[in-house]
Structures are given as structure tokens and as C-alpha cells.
Design a protein around this motif. Structure first.
Motif, PDB file in Angstrom:
ATOM      1  N   UNK A  82       0.800  -1.187   0.015  1.00  0.00           N
ATOM      2  CA  UNK A  82      -0.010   0.086   0.187  1.00  0.00           C
ATOM      3  C   UNK A  82       0.820   1.195  -0.179  1.00  0.00           C
ATOM      4  N   UNK A  83       2.007   1.370   0.390  1.00  0.00           N
ATOM      5  CA  UNK A  83       2.808   2.180   0.683  1.00  0.00           C
ATOM      6  C   UNK A  83       2.597   2.982   2.135  1.00  0.00           C
ATOM      7  N   UNK A  84       1.853   2.556   2.983  1.00  0.00           N
ATOM      8  CA  UNK A  84       1.438   3.020   4.226  1.00  0.00           C
ATOM      9  C   UNK A  84       2.156   2.316   5.269  1.00  0.00           C
ATOM     10  N   UNK A  85       3.141   1.581   5.111  1.00  0.00           N
ATOM     11  CA  UNK A  85       3.898   0.840   6.112  1.00  0.00           C
ATOM     12  C   UNK A  85       3.028  -0.133   6.822  1.00  0.00           C
ATOM     13  N   UNK A  86       1.914  -0.587   6.155  1.00  0.00           N
ATOM     14  CA  UNK A  86       1.233  -1.575   6.846  1.00  0.00           C
ATOM     15  C   UNK A  86       1.613  -2.982   6.337  1.00  0.00           C
ATOM     16  N   UNK A  87       2.436  -3.652   7.050  1.00  0.00           N
ATOM     17  CA  UNK A  87       2.925  -4.962   6.716  1.00  0.00           C
ATOM     18  C   UNK A  87       2.214  -5.928   6.946  1.00  0.00           C
ATOM     19  N   UNK A  88       2.312  -6.966   6.063  1.00  0.00           N
ATOM     20  CA  UNK A  88       1.880  -8.478   6.176  1.00  0.00           C
ATOM     21  C   UNK A  88       2.712  -9.372   6.354  1.00  0.00           C
ATOM     22  N   UNK A  89       2.803  -9.950   7.332  1.00  0.00           N
ATOM     23  CA  UNK A  89       3.720 -11.108   7.653  1.00  0.00           C
ATOM     24  C   UNK A  89       3.312 -12.598   7.297  1.00  0.00           C
ATOM     25  N   UNK A  90       4.303 -13.167   6.598  1.00  0.00           N
ATOM     26  CA  UNK A  90       4.208 -14.497   6.076  1.00  0.00           C
ATOM     27  C   UNK A  90       5.505 -15.285   6.370  1.00  0.00           C
ATOM     28  N   UNK A  91       5.278 -16.791   6.336  1.00  0.00           N
ATOM     29  CA  UNK A  91       6.347 -17.534   6.804  1.00  0.00           C
ATOM     30  C   UNK A  91       6.550 -18.465   5.430  1.00  0.00           C
ATOM     31  N   UNK A  92       7.664 -18.379   5.255  1.00  0.00           N
ATOM     32  CA  UNK A  92       8.099 -19.654   4.103  1.00  0.00           C
ATOM     33  C   UNK A  92       8.821 -20.816   4.489  1.00  0.00           C
ATOM     34  N   UNK A  93       8.425 -21.895   4.094  1.00  0.00           N
ATOM     35  CA  UNK A  93       9.435 -23.104   4.436  1.00  0.00           C
ATOM     36  C   UNK A  93      10.586 -23.210   3.400  1.00  0.00           C
ATOM     37  N   UNK A  94      11.835 -23.009   3.787  1.00  0.00           N
ATOM     38  CA  UNK A  94      12.875 -22.866   2.890  1.00  0.00           C
ATOM     39  C   UNK A  94      13.271 -24.206   2.052  1.00  0.00           C
ATOM     40  N   UNK A  95      12.778 -25.334   2.998  1.00  0.00           N
ATOM     41  CA  UNK A  95      13.334 -26.755   2.376  1.00  0.00           C
ATOM     42  C   UNK A  95      12.379 -27.157   1.412  1.00  0.00           C
ATOM     43  N   UNK A  96      10.988 -26.626   1.420  1.00  0.00           N
ATOM     44  CA  UNK A  96      10.006 -26.977   0.259  1.00  0.00           C
ATOM     45  C   UNK A  96       9.811 -25.699  -0.748  1.00  0.00           C
ATOM     46  N   UNK A  97       9.976 -24.648  -0.511  1.00  0.00           N
ATOM     47  CA  UNK A  97       9.723 -23.373  -1.134  1.00  0.00           C
ATOM     48  C   UNK A  97       8.435 -22.933  -0.981  1.00  0.00           C
ATOM     49  N   UNK A  98       7.785 -23.486  -0.101  1.00  0.00           N
ATOM     50  CA  UNK A  98       6.127 -23.202   0.255  1.00  0.00           C
ATOM     51  C   UNK A  98       6.002 -22.204   1.151  1.00  0.00           C
ATOM     52  N   UNK A  99       4.910 -21.381   0.652  1.00  0.00           N
ATOM     53  CA  UNK A  99       4.686 -20.380   1.681  1.00  0.00           C
ATOM     54  C   UNK A  99       3.541 -20.642   2.477  1.00  0.00           C
ATOM     55  N   UNK A 101       0.237 -20.925   4.743  1.00  0.00           N
ATOM     56  CA  UNK A 101      -0.989 -20.007   4.326  1.00  0.00           C
ATOM     57  C   UNK A 101      -1.417 -18.847   5.339  1.00  0.00           C
ATOM     58  N   UNK A 102      -0.844 -18.879   6.424  1.00  0.00           N
ATOM     59  CA  UNK A 102      -1.435 -18.034   7.498  1.00  0.00           C
ATOM     60  C   UNK A 102      -0.678 -16.625   7.042  1.00  0.00           C
ATOM     61  N   UNK A 103      -1.400 -15.638   7.357  1.00  0.00           N
ATOM     62  CA  UNK A 103      -0.999 -14.101   7.118  1.00  0.00           C
ATOM     63  C   UNK A 103      -1.371 -13.331   8.198  1.00  0.00           C
ATOM     64  N   UNK A 104      -0.365 -12.402   8.785  1.00  0.00           N
ATOM     65  CA  UNK A 104      -0.724 -11.642   9.663  1.00  0.00           C
ATOM     66  C   UNK A 104      -0.506 -10.138   9.308  1.00  0.00           C
ATOM     67  N   UNK A 105      -1.674  -9.380   9.658  1.00  0.00           N
ATOM     68  CA  UNK A 105      -1.561  -8.223   9.118  1.00  0.00           C
ATOM     69  C   UNK A 105      -1.171  -7.014  10.155  1.00  0.00           C
ATOM     70  N   UNK A 106      -0.714  -6.013   9.495  1.00  0.00           N
ATOM     71  CA  UNK A 106      -0.223  -4.743  10.280  1.00  0.00           C
ATOM     72  C   UNK A 106       0.916  -5.257  11.469  1.00  0.00           C
ATOM     73  N   UNK A 107       1.902  -5.802  10.896  1.00  0.00           N
ATOM     74  CA  UNK A 107       2.985  -6.420  11.808  1.00  0.00           C
ATOM     75  C   UNK A 107       4.041  -5.414  11.618  1.00  0.00           C
ATOM     76  N   UNK A 108       4.627  -4.987  12.939  1.00  0.00           N
ATOM     77  CA  UNK A 108       5.763  -4.187  12.719  1.00  0.00           C
ATOM     78  C   UNK A 108       7.344  -4.665  12.918  1.00  0.00           C
ATOM     79  N   UNK A 109       7.327  -5.657  13.798  1.00  0.00           N
ATOM     80  CA  UNK A 109       8.426  -6.356  14.228  1.00  0.00           C
ATOM     81  C   UNK A 109       8.359  -8.022  14.303  1.00  0.00           C
ATOM     82  N   UNK A 110       9.237  -8.740  13.958  1.00  0.00           N
ATOM     83  CA  UNK A 110       9.446 -10.259  14.192  1.00  0.00           C
ATOM     84  C   UNK A 110      10.404 -10.711  14.725  1.00  0.00           C
ATOM     85  N   UNK A 111      10.608 -11.818  15.445  1.00  0.00           N
ATOM     86  CA  UNK A 111      11.671 -12.500  15.820  1.00  0.00           C
ATOM     87  C   UNK A 111      11.195 -13.809  16.161  1.00  0.00           C
ATOM     88  N   UNK A 112      12.269 -14.814  15.747  1.00  0.00           N
ATOM     89  CA  UNK A 112      12.316 -16.336  16.015  1.00  0.00           C
ATOM     90  C   UNK A 112      12.549 -16.553  17.384  1.00  0.00           C
TER      91      UNK A 112
END
Length: 125
Positions: A82-99, A101-112
Motif C-alpha cells: 500500500x505504501x502506508x507501512x502496513x506490513x503483512x507477515x508470512x512464513x516460507x518453508x525454505x526446505x520446500x519453497x512453500x509459503x 497459508x497463514x498471514x498476519x496483518x499490520x506487523x511491525x517487528x518479528x523474532x524467532x
């Protein structure tokens, strides 16, 4: 101005848990591609994210979070279309390349967490 910019380029790689992470830009493409390769296997590049592909159908794309889990199997990333810094968080499995299905809206920071299964994130109200 484009005549003075090197459009096909490679970023300086950084080392993280046995991999070298870097980005590449290609002439004619608007956004970079994110790669990694094992430190001990030069040339075995793995494409993690192609921002040009993610931007298809959108007039804008911004990448904020880019966090790889401790075991290097999962990538958490957040994008804004959008250009309004409203980020959607997704997770990708790097072993399979699949993203996933869960999506989290309006995320500002992430940590494992160190268990490689728990993802902490903060949402803007």
C-alpha cells in the motif's frame, strides 16, 4: 539518471549460521531477489524471495522483516503493497519453497524463538 546506475548488481554477502545471504538486482526488474548459499558449497544458490514476483499486480512493494529461523528452515518476512507501512507477515518453508497459508496483518517487528517453531511478532492497532 539510469545511465549512471548499475542495474545488474550483487550486494555484499553476510554470513549467518553456515550460509551467505545476499541480494541480486537485474536490469529491467524493479526489485531485488534474495538468495543464500551454503558457505562450504560455493555456487549452490537458493532463491529465497523474488520481490518482483511478489509485486506482480501491485503498483508498490516494500519489504520490512526478513528473519531466518535458528535452524535455517523457515523465513519470516513482511511486505507492504500500500505504501502506508502496513506490513503483512508470512512464513516460507525454505526446505520446500512453500509459503505457509497463514498471514498476519499490520506487523511491525518479528523474532524467532530458539525452538524454531515459535515466532514472536508485534502488531500495530
Amino acid at each position: 539518471m539510469l545511465g549512471r546506475i548499475q542495474q545488474t548488481d550483487l550486494s555484499v554477502p553476510y554470513r549467518l549460521r553456515g550460509y551467505l545471504y545476499f541480494t541480486k538486482t537485474f536490469e529491467g526488474q524493479q526489485y531485488p531477489q534474495h538468495f543464500r548459499e551454503p558457505v562450504d558449497d560455493f555456487g549452490a544458490e537458493q532463491l529465497l524471495l523474488d520481490l518482483n514476483q511478489l509485486a506482480e499486480g501491485h503498483s508498490f512493494l516494500g519489504l520490512d522483516s526478513f528473519e531466518v529461523s535458528e535452524d535455517s528452515h523457515l523465513l519470516a518476512y513482511s511486505t507492504d503493497t500500500t505504501g502506508f507501512r502496513q506490513y503483512s507477515l508470512q512464513v516460507k518453508d525454505l526446505r520446500t519453497g512453500a509459503t505457509l497459508p497463514e498471514r498476519f496483518e499490520r506487523v511491525t517487528s518479528v523474532a524467532w524463538a530458539s525452538d524454531n517453531r515459535t515466532l514472536f511478532y508485534h502488531r500495530r492497532r
